[in-house]
Write an enzyme that holds these catalytic residues in place. Structure first.
Site, PDB file in Angstrom:
ATOM      1  N   HIS A  76      -8.372  -4.799  -1.055  1.00  0.00           N
ATOM      2  CA  HIS A  76      -7.109  -4.173  -0.679  1.00  0.00           C
ATOM      3  C   HIS A  76      -6.337  -5.000   0.352  1.00  0.00           C
ATOM      4  CE1 HIS A  76      -4.309  -0.912  -0.525  1.00  0.00           C
ATOM      5  NE2 HIS A  76      -4.455  -0.750   0.770  1.00  0.00           N
ATOM      6  N   SER A 123       0.838  -1.196   0.000  1.00  0.00           N
ATOM      7  CA  SER A 123       0.000   0.000   0.000  1.00  0.00           C
ATOM      8  C   SER A 123       0.879   1.254   0.000  1.00  0.00           C
ATOM      9  CB  SER A 123      -0.970  -0.078   1.185  1.00  0.00           C
ATOM     10  OG  SER A 123      -2.050   0.790   0.998  1.00  0.00           O
ATOM     11  N   ASP A 178     -10.210  -3.923  -5.231  1.00  0.00           N
ATOM     12  CA  ASP A 178      -9.801  -2.915  -4.250  1.00  0.00           C
ATOM     13  C   ASP A 178     -10.843  -1.804  -4.177  1.00  0.00           C
ATOM     14  OD1 ASP A 178      -8.416  -1.074  -2.637  1.00  0.00           O
ATOM     15  OD2 ASP A 178      -6.481  -1.639  -3.498  1.00  0.00           O
TER      16      ASP A 178
END
Ligand SMILES: *[C@@H]1O[C@H](CO)[C@@H](O)[C@H](O)[C@H]1NC(C)=O
Ligand SMILES: *[C@@H]1O[C@H](CO)[C@@H](O)[C@H](O)[C@H]1NC(C)=O
Ligand SMILES: *[C@@H]1O[C@H](CO)[C@@H](O)[C@H](O)[C@H]1NC(C)=O
Ligand SMILES: *[C@@H]1O[C@H](CO)[C@@H](O)[C@H](O)[C@H]1NC(C)=O
Ligand SMILES: *[C@@H]1O[C@H](CO)[C@@H](O)[C@H](O)[C@H]1NC(C)=O
Ligand SMILES: *[C@@H]1O[C@H](CO)[C@@H](O)[C@H](O)[C@H]1NC(C)=O
Length: 327
Positions: free
Chosen positions: A291, A112, A236
């Site tokens: 995610h 991330s 995501d």
């Protein structure tokens, strides 16, 4: 007495370090892992990824990038801090680290926001630390267009986001609140970044070389990678827009996606991605799930493809040295 003890242990250290080793140059390069927002370098989940890297490529020394030795403070630093300072500190920490300072190069894995921070590290510090392969999962290379950070009912987090939203381009927010530094606003009519973004972004506009004055060192350093692999999570819904993970631009009005290769940052090669692509080093990959829903099989595939001894090796450190370093 105390003095004697310390002298003799010092002698031992010197002897062990000086003793000749007959080790082949066969360890995989150390792996740098930069965790995401809210996580910390000591977290079990993160270490299970590092353990998997070591299982896949035995002998991999894993360094979990941190902004503080205290895990709680490290986690806090994913929300609060100035990314210019954080990246400069990480650059120094790696150069001064007992083990890492001996390694001829590294591989890097970013989760991330840790992905774009590693890219920033390579661009800014690539003349001092030699990263060979960078893999990012669900990162925000083209920034975020919305702050989607809080879990339901987390009022403290909602207050934090309120502060982000109310004054994203303010000097204090840009110098202290991390997600603001990779927030990006685009005029969807023209597709151009807004003036306030270009003027005030403390991190993203700089490392993406979006301003008139380009830093050629950034492009040179990024193009020197062997591979830059960007993984996008298919479902995501945390990163908005998710295509940021592939460095694409998404029109916020109608959702049309302009892939990296159709954008000026690539075509005019502002940061070396085109050069990297021309030598076969730029990769766009997808993985199932939301995610950061990491799949072991995907990770093992990445580790064996990009982080094995075939992708660079060194003599490593042996167990005796390891013990001394840990003392
Ligand atoms: C890597 O795995 C080996 C066993 O294959 C183990 O001895 C070593 O401690 C592990 N290293 C790290 C850093 O976890
Ligand atoms: C470009 O980036 C390098 C590495 O961070 C830095 O040393 C240099 O001062 C920068 N140059 C300009 C013109 O900002
Ligand atoms: C971030 O830190 C750098 C280095 O200390 C400093 O020059 C810069 O002004 C800071 N940025 C903001 C927005 O405070
Ligand atoms: C976007 O750009 C167009 C054309 O330059 C301009 O007319 C418009 O005001 C801009 N919109 C915003 C929100 O800045
Ligand atoms: C974004 O979408 C709107 C609505 O379809 C369109 O008018 C505009 O031209 C698009 N912007 C760009 C940069 O393509
Ligand atoms: C690293 O791995 C990739 C993918 O397997 C391969 O294409 C590349 O040649 C390797 N790089 C080096 C320097 O060995």
């Amino acid at each position: 007495m105390l003095r004697l003890v310390s002298i003799s242990s010092l002698l031992l250290v010197t002897q062990v370090l000086a003793s000749p080793h007959t080790r082949a140059s066969s360890q995989p390069l150390p792996l740098l892992i930069w965790h995401g927002l809210g996580d910390n370098y000591a977290a079990d989940g993160l270490h299970s990824v590092g353990d998997l890297a070591n299982e896949t490529n035995p002998g991999t020394y894993v360094y979990y990038i941190r902004c503080h030795d205290d895990p709680g403070t490290d986690s806090r630093a994913t929300f609060l801090g100035n990314l210019t300072e954080q990246i400069a500190q990480v650059c120094i920490d790696i150069q001064e680290h007992e083990v890492l300072s001996q390694a001829p190069g590294f591989n890097a894995l970013g989760f991330s926001q840790g992905g774009q921070f590693l890219r920033g590290l390579i661009e800014r510090c690539g003349d001092r630390i030699n990263v060979r392969n960078l893999v990012t999962f669900g990162s925000q290379h083209n920034g975020i267009a919305k702050y989607q950070i809080c879990k339901d009912g987390d009022w403290l987090c909602k207050g934090y986001v309120g502060l982000l939203k109310s004054n994203t381009w303010g000097h204090w927010v840009q110098g202290n609140l991390v997600p603001a530094q990779y927030f990006k606003s685009t005029n969807d009519t023209t597709g151009a970044p807004t003036e306030e973004y270009l003027e005030n972004s403390n991190f993203l506009a700089d490392i993406n070389n979006e301003r008139a004055l380009k830093n050629v060192t950034y492009a040179k350093n990024l193009a020197q990678l062997d591979n830059f692999v960007m993984y996008l999570f298919e479902d995501d819904t945390t990163v908005i827009p998710k295509e940021s993970g592939w460095f694409a631009y998404t029109n916020g009005t109608d959702g049309t996606v302009t892939p990296l290769k159709d954008r000026d940052i690539y075509k005019e090669d502002w940061i070396g991605l085109k050069k990297l692509d021309q030598k076969g080093g730029l990769h766009f990959e997808t993985t199932e799930g939301g995610h950061m829903q990491l799949d072991d099989e995907v990770l093992i595939d990445v580790f064996s493809k990009y982080f094995s001894t075939k992708n660079g090796s060194w003599k490593g450190i042996d167990e005796r040295e390891q013990q001394i370093i840990e003392l």
